[in-house]
Design an enzyme around this catalytic site. Structure first.
Site, PDB file in Angstrom:
ATOM      1  N   HIS A  26      74.014  40.548  66.489  1.00 45.64           N
ATOM      2  CA  HIS A  26      74.783  41.018  65.325  1.00 45.64           C
ATOM      3  C   HIS A  26      76.268  41.127  65.679  1.00 45.64           C
ATOM      4  CE1 HIS A  26      70.796  43.220  64.386  1.00 45.64           C
ATOM      5  NE2 HIS A  26      70.907  42.286  63.459  1.00 45.64           N
ATOM      6  N   LYS A  50      60.576  51.787  53.781  1.00 48.61           N
ATOM      7  CA  LYS A  50      60.357  51.338  55.164  1.00 48.61           C
ATOM      8  C   LYS A  50      60.997  52.338  56.130  1.00 48.61           C
ATOM      9  CE  LYS A  50      61.998  47.283  57.231  1.00 48.61           C
ATOM     10  NZ  LYS A  50      62.498  45.924  57.099  1.00 48.61           N
ATOM     11  N   ARG A  99      69.169  32.634  62.523  1.00 43.75           N
ATOM     12  CA  ARG A  99      68.747  32.196  63.860  1.00 43.75           C
ATOM     13  C   ARG A  99      67.831  30.988  63.790  1.00 43.75           C
ATOM     14  NH1 ARG A  99      66.479  38.030  65.184  1.00 43.75           N
ATOM     15  NH2 ARG A  99      65.720  37.430  63.136  1.00 43.75           N
ATOM     16  N   SER A 137      65.240  42.444  66.693  1.00 41.15           N
ATOM     17  CA  SER A 137      65.079  43.868  66.982  1.00 41.15           C
ATOM     18  C   SER A 137      63.641  44.178  67.368  1.00 41.15           C
ATOM     19  CB  SER A 137      65.509  44.704  65.774  1.00 41.15           C
ATOM     20  OG  SER A 137      66.883  44.512  65.525  1.00 41.15           O
TER      21      SER A 137
HETATM   22  O1  PNS Z   1      68.254  43.036  58.489  1.00 42.37           O
HETATM   23  P1  PNS Z   1      67.360  42.693  57.321  1.00 42.37           P
HETATM   24  O2  PNS Z   1      66.185  43.661  57.251  1.00 42.37           O
HETATM   25  O3  PNS Z   1      66.912  41.269  57.328  1.00 42.37           O
HETATM   26  O4  PNS Z   1      68.280  42.915  55.997  1.00 42.37           O
HETATM   27  C1  PNS Z   1      67.754  42.687  54.703  1.00 42.37           C
HETATM   28  C2  PNS Z   1      68.719  43.222  53.627  1.00 42.37           C
HETATM   29  C3  PNS Z   1      69.060  44.663  53.892  1.00 42.37           C
HETATM   30  C4  PNS Z   1      69.997  42.411  53.644  1.00 42.37           C
HETATM   31  C5  PNS Z   1      68.011  43.062  52.232  1.00 42.37           C
HETATM   32  O5  PNS Z   1      66.766  43.688  52.288  1.00 42.37           O
HETATM   33  C6  PNS Z   1      68.819  43.673  51.107  1.00 42.37           C
HETATM   34  O6  PNS Z   1      69.766  43.071  50.645  1.00 42.37           O
HETATM   35  N1  PNS Z   1      68.441  44.899  50.654  1.00 42.37           N
HETATM   36  C7  PNS Z   1      69.098  45.583  49.561  1.00 42.37           C
HETATM   37  C8  PNS Z   1      68.228  45.603  48.308  1.00 42.37           C
HETATM   38  C9  PNS Z   1      68.430  44.340  47.461  1.00 42.37           C
HETATM   39  O7  PNS Z   1      69.525  44.078  46.987  1.00 42.37           O
HETATM   40  N2  PNS Z   1      67.344  43.567  47.252  1.00 42.37           N
HETATM   41  C10 PNS Z   1      67.355  42.388  46.404  1.00 42.37           C
HETATM   42  C11 PNS Z   1      67.899  41.138  47.072  1.00 42.37           C
HETATM   43  S1  PNS Z   1      66.894  40.545  48.374  1.00 42.37           S
END
Ligand code: PNS
Length: 168
Positions: A26, A50, A99, A137
């Site tokens: 990151h 979660k 990735r 992670s």
């Molecule tokens: O590190 P991650 O878990 O892959 O991140 C995922 C994240 C946080 C970017 C995604 O879950 C997100 O955008 N969450 C906010 C809720 C949202 O907007 N959801 C709809 C679009 S996917």
């Protein structure tokens, strides 16, 4: 197009994620993105369904330590839809790292969802550098819980806190 005398708009990008915890993968994305954007907000998504290894506050705290010498990086957290947060922070784009092909599928789905929620949103993807390819992670957490060394994958403060969390 930006004519002479027109004030240049500052490029602000949101780099969202779970960051549970933040890894050198990151950090590498942020470092490289700083060559493109004026300011980056690295923001932890608050996901009420979660529960992670670290609390949101613990993640933010570690990230603030990691980026403490970087004035163009702000650490934040957000709840609700990412596109709403992007609008609220008046950012120009969303930044994500990719990735693998598996990541691509997931990112593509999320990108399409975000675009359908807000057609004005722009999303920028940076390919992870090879040496960070396996820095997930969940893999890192497994190595730490089994007593392995992850000094090459995690900033020192994160390595220390993850060890305390998983080995006690
Ligand atoms: O590190 P991650 O878990 O892959 O991140 C995922 C994240 C946080 C970017 C995604 O879950 C997100 O955008 N969450 C906010 C809720 C949202 O907007 N959801 C709809 C679009 S996917």
């Amino acid at each position: 197009m930006g004519g002479e005398g027109k004030k240049k708009k500052k490029n602000l990008v949101i780099y969202p994620g779970s960051f549970d915890p933040i890894t050198y993968g990151h950090v590498n994305i942020v470092d490289r993105a700083l060559n493109i954007f004026d300011k980056i907000i690295v923001s932890v998504a608050i996901n009420t369904t979660k529960s992670g290894t670290f609390t949101i506050e613990e993640r933010v705290d570690m990230m603030q330590e990691v980026f403490k010498d970087e004035p163009d990086v702000e650490v934040d957290s957000f709840s609700g839809l990412l596109v709403d947060y992007v609008r609220e922070r008046r950012a120009q784009a969303i930044l994500r790292g990719i990735r693998t092909v598996t990541d691509f599928d997931y990112e593509f789905q999320m990108a399409l969802a975000n675009k359908s929620l807000d057609p004005d949103v722009e999303q920028v993807f940076m390919m992870t550098e090879g040496k960070y390819l396996y820095h997930s992670s969940s893999i890192i957490k497994e190595i730490v819980s089994l007593g392995g060394s992850v000094g090459e994958m995690l900033p020192p403060i994160v390595e220390k806190r993850l060890g305390e969390k998983l080995r006690t």
